[in-house]
Design a protein around this motif. Structure first.
Motif, PDB file in Angstrom:
ATOM      1  N   LEU A  35       0.827  -1.207   0.000  1.00 32.98           N
ATOM      2  CA  LEU A  35       0.000   0.000   0.000  1.00 32.98           C
ATOM      3  C   LEU A  35       0.862   1.258   0.000  1.00 32.98           C
ATOM      4  CD1 LEU A  35      -2.785  -0.909   2.588  1.00 32.98           C
ATOM      5  CD2 LEU A  35      -3.116  -0.458   0.164  1.00 32.98           C
ATOM      6  N   ASN A  39       1.914   4.271  -3.335  1.00 30.84           N
ATOM      7  CA  ASN A  39       1.425   5.641  -3.158  1.00 30.84           C
ATOM      8  C   ASN A  39       2.598   6.558  -2.851  1.00 30.84           C
ATOM      9  OD1 ASN A  39      -1.662   5.583  -3.122  1.00 30.84           O
ATOM     10  ND2 ASN A  39      -1.090   3.830  -1.874  1.00 30.84           N
ATOM     11  N   GLU A  45      -6.865   8.685   2.515  1.00 29.69           N
ATOM     12  CA  GLU A  45      -7.356   7.358   2.112  1.00 29.69           C
ATOM     13  C   GLU A  45      -6.305   6.280   2.391  1.00 29.69           C
ATOM     14  OE1 GLU A  45      -8.923   4.949  -1.804  1.00 29.69           O
ATOM     15  OE2 GLU A  45      -8.759   7.114  -1.909  1.00 29.69           O
ATOM     16  N   LEU A  46      -5.048   6.581   2.107  1.00 25.37           N
ATOM     17  CA  LEU A  46      -3.971   5.640   2.371  1.00 25.37           C
ATOM     18  C   LEU A  46      -3.863   5.354   3.863  1.00 25.37           C
ATOM     19  CD1 LEU A  46      -1.444   3.995   1.583  1.00 25.37           C
ATOM     20  CD2 LEU A  46      -0.150   6.123   1.741  1.00 25.37           C
ATOM     21  N   SER A  48      -6.170   5.739   6.070  1.00 26.48           N
ATOM     22  CA  SER A  48      -7.377   5.007   6.444  1.00 26.48           C
ATOM     23  C   SER A  48      -7.255   3.522   6.105  1.00 26.48           C
ATOM     24  CB  SER A  48      -8.588   5.615   5.740  1.00 26.48           C
ATOM     25  OG  SER A  48      -9.742   4.888   6.031  1.00 26.48           O
ATOM     26  N   ASN A  49      -6.684   3.210   4.942  1.00 29.07           N
ATOM     27  CA  ASN A  49      -6.505   1.811   4.545  1.00 29.07           C
ATOM     28  C   ASN A  49      -5.546   1.082   5.481  1.00 29.07           C
ATOM     29  OD1 ASN A  49      -8.225   2.063   2.357  1.00 29.07           O
ATOM     30  ND2 ASN A  49      -6.579   2.458   0.900  1.00 29.07           N
ATOM     31  N   VAL A  50      -4.466   1.734   5.855  1.00 25.63           N
ATOM     32  CA  VAL A  50      -3.501   1.104   6.764  1.00 25.63           C
ATOM     33  C   VAL A  50      -4.136   0.920   8.144  1.00 25.63           C
ATOM     34  CG1 VAL A  50      -1.267   1.365   7.919  1.00 25.63           C
ATOM     35  CG2 VAL A  50      -1.479   1.909   5.485  1.00 25.63           C
ATOM     36  N   SER A  52      -7.228   0.529   8.785  1.00 29.07           N
ATOM     37  CA  SER A  52      -8.221  -0.532   8.660  1.00 29.07           C
ATOM     38  C   SER A  52      -7.586  -1.906   8.851  1.00 29.07           C
ATOM     39  CB  SER A  52      -8.905  -0.445   7.299  1.00 29.07           C
ATOM     40  OG  SER A  52      -9.778  -1.518   7.121  1.00 29.07           O
ATOM     41  N   ILE A  53      -6.375  -2.055   8.353  1.00 30.06           N
ATOM     42  CA  ILE A  53      -5.666  -3.325   8.540  1.00 30.06           C
ATOM     43  C   ILE A  53      -5.476  -3.600  10.019  1.00 30.06           C
ATOM     44  CG2 ILE A  53      -3.435  -4.505   8.215  1.00 30.06           C
ATOM     45  CD1 ILE A  53      -3.322  -3.045   5.463  1.00 30.06           C
ATOM     46  N   GLN A  57      -8.815  -5.885  10.077  1.00 31.87           N
ATOM     47  CA  GLN A  57      -8.374  -7.133   9.468  1.00 31.87           C
ATOM     48  C   GLN A  57      -7.546  -7.997  10.420  1.00 31.87           C
ATOM     49  OE1 GLN A  57      -6.598  -6.296   5.658  1.00 31.87           O
ATOM     50  NE2 GLN A  57      -8.378  -5.169   4.958  1.00 31.87           N
TER      51      GLN A  57
END
Length: 69
Positions: A35, A39, A45-46, A48-50, A52-53, A57
């Protein structure tokens, strides 16, 4: 200043991370690396994605491992 809810979330996340197997930890690290590598400039957004992991996850994997044992 952290709220009690944020502190609980952090504690819960840390417990989940400590419960990962070595293979799971390496897999998540590779996912996060991919990820970040793809980028050039960090964005919300980046980040937020990290997050989220870490927050969603990883706990799911730990729970699944516990249910299988």
């Amino acid at each position: 200043m952290e709220t009690k809810e944020e502190n609980f979330s952090n504690d819960s996340t840390m417990e989940s991370i400590k419960s990962l197997t070595e293979k799971d930890a390496k897999t998540f690290l590779n996912l996060i690396y991919a990820l970040l590598k793809d980028n050039g400039n960090p964005s919300e957004e980046l980040i937020s994605n990290v997050l989220s992991i870490y927050e969603k996850q990883i706990p799911r994997v730990v729970k699944a491992r516990q249910n299988n044992n």
